[in-house]
Design a protein around this motif. Sequence first.
Motif, mmCIF file in Angstrom:
data_model
loop_
_atom_site.group_PDB
_atom_site.id
_atom_site.type_symbol
_atom_site.label_atom_id
_atom_site.label_comp_id
_atom_site.label_asym_id
_atom_site.label_seq_id
_atom_site.Cartn_x
_atom_site.Cartn_y
_atom_site.Cartn_z
ATOM 1 N N ALA A 48 12.262 11.338 -0.936
ATOM 2 C CA ALA A 48 11.129 11.866 -1.703
ATOM 3 C C ALA A 48 10.006 10.838 -1.753
ATOM 4 O O ALA A 48 8.832 11.163 -1.540
ATOM 5 N N THR A 49 10.379 9.581 -2.003
ATOM 6 C CA THR A 49 9.357 8.533 -2.074
ATOM 7 C C THR A 49 8.696 8.334 -0.711
ATOM 8 O O THR A 49 7.474 8.177 -0.622
ATOM 9 N N GLY A 50 9.505 8.365 0.345
ATOM 10 C CA GLY A 50 8.951 8.226 1.691
ATOM 11 C C GLY A 50 8.052 9.395 2.051
ATOM 12 O O GLY A 50 7.001 9.217 2.672
ATOM 13 N N ALA A 51 8.457 10.611 1.660
ATOM 14 C CA ALA A 51 7.670 11.800 2.006
ATOM 15 C C ALA A 51 6.312 11.769 1.320
ATOM 16 O O ALA A 51 5.281 12.015 1.966
ATOM 17 N N VAL A 52 6.280 11.444 0.027
ATOM 18 C CA VAL A 52 4.977 11.440 -0.647
ATOM 19 C C VAL A 52 4.111 10.286 -0.167
ATOM 20 O O VAL A 52 2.907 10.459 0.048
ATOM 21 N N SER A 53 4.714 9.119 0.090
ATOM 22 C CA SER A 53 3.871 8.011 0.546
ATOM 23 C C SER A 53 3.364 8.283 1.968
ATOM 24 O O SER A 53 2.286 7.833 2.334
ATOM 25 N N GLY A 54 4.127 9.058 2.740
ATOM 26 C CA GLY A 54 3.661 9.454 4.072
ATOM 27 C C GLY A 54 2.529 10.468 4.003
ATOM 28 O O GLY A 54 1.564 10.397 4.760
ATOM 29 N N THR A 55 2.646 11.422 3.059
ATOM 30 C CA THR A 55 1.574 12.394 2.855
ATOM 31 C C THR A 55 0.279 11.665 2.507
ATOM 32 O O THR A 55 -0.788 11.956 3.052
ATOM 33 N N VAL A 56 0.410 10.691 1.608
ATOM 34 C CA VAL A 56 -0.757 9.919 1.195
ATOM 35 C C VAL A 56 -1.403 9.230 2.393
ATOM 36 O O VAL A 56 -2.628 9.227 2.548
ATOM 37 N N LEU A 57 -0.564 8.693 3.287
ATOM 38 C CA LEU A 57 -1.112 7.981 4.445
ATOM 39 C C LEU A 57 -1.954 8.879 5.338
ATOM 40 O O LEU A 57 -2.971 8.454 5.876
ATOM 41 N N ALA A 115 8.150 0.909 -6.861
ATOM 42 C CA ALA A 115 9.163 0.006 -6.321
ATOM 43 C C ALA A 115 10.121 -0.423 -7.428
ATOM 44 O O ALA A 115 11.343 -0.463 -7.238
ATOM 45 N N VAL A 116 9.560 -0.713 -8.609
ATOM 46 C CA VAL A 116 10.398 -1.130 -9.734
ATOM 47 C C VAL A 116 11.344 0.000 -10.131
ATOM 48 O O VAL A 116 12.559 -0.199 -10.290
ATOM 49 N N ILE A 117 10.810 1.221 -10.252
ATOM 50 C CA ILE A 117 11.646 2.345 -10.687
ATOM 51 C C ILE A 117 12.748 2.625 -9.666
ATOM 52 O O ILE A 117 13.911 2.830 -10.022
ATOM 53 N N VAL A 118 12.373 2.616 -8.376
ATOM 54 C CA VAL A 118 13.383 2.923 -7.350
ATOM 55 C C VAL A 118 14.491 1.872 -7.357
ATOM 56 O O VAL A 118 15.678 2.200 -7.264
ATOM 57 N N THR A 119 14.114 0.590 -7.502
ATOM 58 C CA THR A 119 15.120 -0.472 -7.563
ATOM 59 C C THR A 119 16.038 -0.275 -8.760
ATOM 60 O O THR A 119 17.264 -0.384 -8.660
#
Lengths: 345, 444
Positions: B63-72, B415-419
């Motif tokens: 999910a994090t990768g998908a949204v950060s990819g959309t943003v890119l 990053a903090v939340i995912v960790t």
Amino acid sequence: MLNVVMIYLWAAILLYLLLGGADFGAGILELFTRRANLARTRKTLYKAIGPVWEANHMWLIITIVILFVGFPAIYTTMSINLHIPLSIMLLGIIARGTAFAFRHHDAVVDDMQIIYNRIFVISSCITPFFLGVIAGSAVSRTIDPYAANFADAYIFSWLHWFPLAVGLFTVTICGFLAAIYLVGETDNALDKGRFIAKARTTNTAAVISGALVFVAAYTENIPLAAWIFDNTVGVTAISLASLSLMLLWYYLYKGKVRIIRLLAGFQVSMILLTLTYRHFPNIVLLKNGKYLSLLEHRGQDKTIEALAIALLAGSIFILPALFYLLYSFQQKPKAPDSVKEKYTG
Amino acid sequence: MDDFLAARSQMALSLGFHIVFSCIGMVMPFFMAVAHYKWLTTHKIVYKNVTKAWSKGVAIFFATGAVSGTVLSFELGLLWPTFMQHAGPIFGMPFSLEGTAFFIEAIALGFFLYGWNRFNRWFHWFTGLVVGISGLLSGILVVAANAWMNSPSGFDYVNGEYLNIDPMQAMFNDAWFSQALHMSLAAFVATGFAVAGIHALMILKGRNILFHRTAFKIAAVFATVAALLQPLSGDVSAKDTAKRQPAKLAAMEAHFHTQQSAPLIIGGIPDEKNNTVRYALKIPGLLSFMVHGNFTSEVKGLDQIPANERPPVAVTHYAFQVMVGLGMVMFFIALIYYTALWKKRKWLESNWLLRLFVTATPMGFIAVEAGWTVTEVGRQPWIIYGVMKTADAVTPMPGIIYSFYLYTAVYISLAVIVTFMLYRQIKMVEKLYDIAPPDKPSNP
């Protein structure tokens, strides 16, 4: 080949509005749910959109890829002058996607859920609002590529009543689509009744905010009424949409899940058709009276051809898989296979 | 910080963030497919538990990768509109296809995550595998687009105009294969070592040994196979870079002066004013050999590059040293691991081997970030190598610095939340995934 690309662009926008919209709307409805019903609403919502939400948002990526590959001038002009609403929308997309995944996959369920829920609900409202603002700005002749100062170039390109009204209208449409969708996703009469009631409220809200769009257009001299009513396609589409509205209320009363979904989808398609038909092939109307057109501002023939082939080839893989995904999660799960489990390493 | 630097920083931050999540998202499905396969064929419950525990993590990372990819896909235009206006129609082909691959990945992930006990077991297993394959394809396609920026092709650049566009030729540019190979292996090395390291730590702590040993083995095998292959692909990449982008290679190696029998410079502090490297270890002739296969050949130095077309040397050189250094460490860990598997079985029981893997946990991802820095900073000042400069591509909108601050805050929080969530997943293994058999009180 250009026609193929343009059809895909329109279809991707429509599907994003329908599927992504219902997805956003689920979060919007959560905001307007009484505390006593919240837990049940969240459960229904998770069951309904959990398996499909990532796929629903792919239509936005398809839209943006078609724009930047096939029609780069349109993509870059919007990227420059609508930088601020686009950025807010993106932050909304980040917040919403992650909050939804976090709240369902966090191994420990504790007070963090409150934070995830709040972020999910707020970003579910903000994101479609700014999507609407962006769409409204594109046709309101407020984008000025030659503006001399910051405010004219980057703020007043979108900060007007008309785009804001379109934003609000988009939010209510999303809420409406979600309510209609969720009517068929509950397993009990009580919740079904609640979502039918929500569908009526949101539908009313959509009609009111739709009227506000006309008011805003009137105050800002945007000939919205003329765009819709001075051509047969517009008049036919809007009449059919109004007619289906009556049918929708009737079948909503009867609780017919499949029919109301079709009618709601039909209505939104007709609205999008009316709003885009009159400008076609222009997508962005600029302040200086010029416009950005799909026909004039497109990539070279070879690019368009390659893009069309990629889209057609992609559909062969995507569409059957997507239909099967949407279909199979509508079915009741079959009994699990029984397997004798071994506990030793 | 001026707007140009802010835009570059924001892009670097966004890509540096996204690359971690996309590596995990494209590699973990293969680990899960192995565990899942073992569960379906052996019916040992530990494999099912490992698959399920991993899939929770993957859902979060995906999910994090998908949204950060959309943003890119938007950021390319928000920050570099002039670049996209010209490059979009040329290098758009891999992006169009990537849209399909990514879409398939999202659909398959829906089937996989929510399909337990719902579908035929082997269909369910297959959807998990499809997540991995389409994820890997997405990665390769995106890297092909990046490779085009290093090795532009598929158009004629005449008097500032981009003519005779051929999208297929642009996609299959000279750099796509070497870059895609190197990046794909890097994703397996980085994710493999990170996952193996975490499970090794839990074994050392004595928790849920069977669960963690099972998980460790799958991750370690993938990680070490990739780590052994990576130097070969690195060699292909370096030779390729020397041919197409001599300025980048010279910056990587801090090779200032064109010379025959060029030495390989290891470490050291590049001094860009005086064109020297201080305190470095120099191995005579080795650079010539590595680049041209001959100890006496001439290697082009930075002195052959006009001053305004040179990339920043220090950053590129340091990043390259970090990448290669960590790559070699992981290569040797891989050798030790295979020695243990084939010759010295009792090493597998020893704590020092596990400690070695724990130490290596972050190494792969540090190497990925360093390698990304090499390829991006080493291409500067160009955004399209030899055609368009990065400074000419940036958005005219002022105040990008505030956007950069905002994105920094968002990405740091994420990053903090995912960790934090990953920590909680691991802590909950005992309760959720290490279920003792019904007739026995506790796990061994």
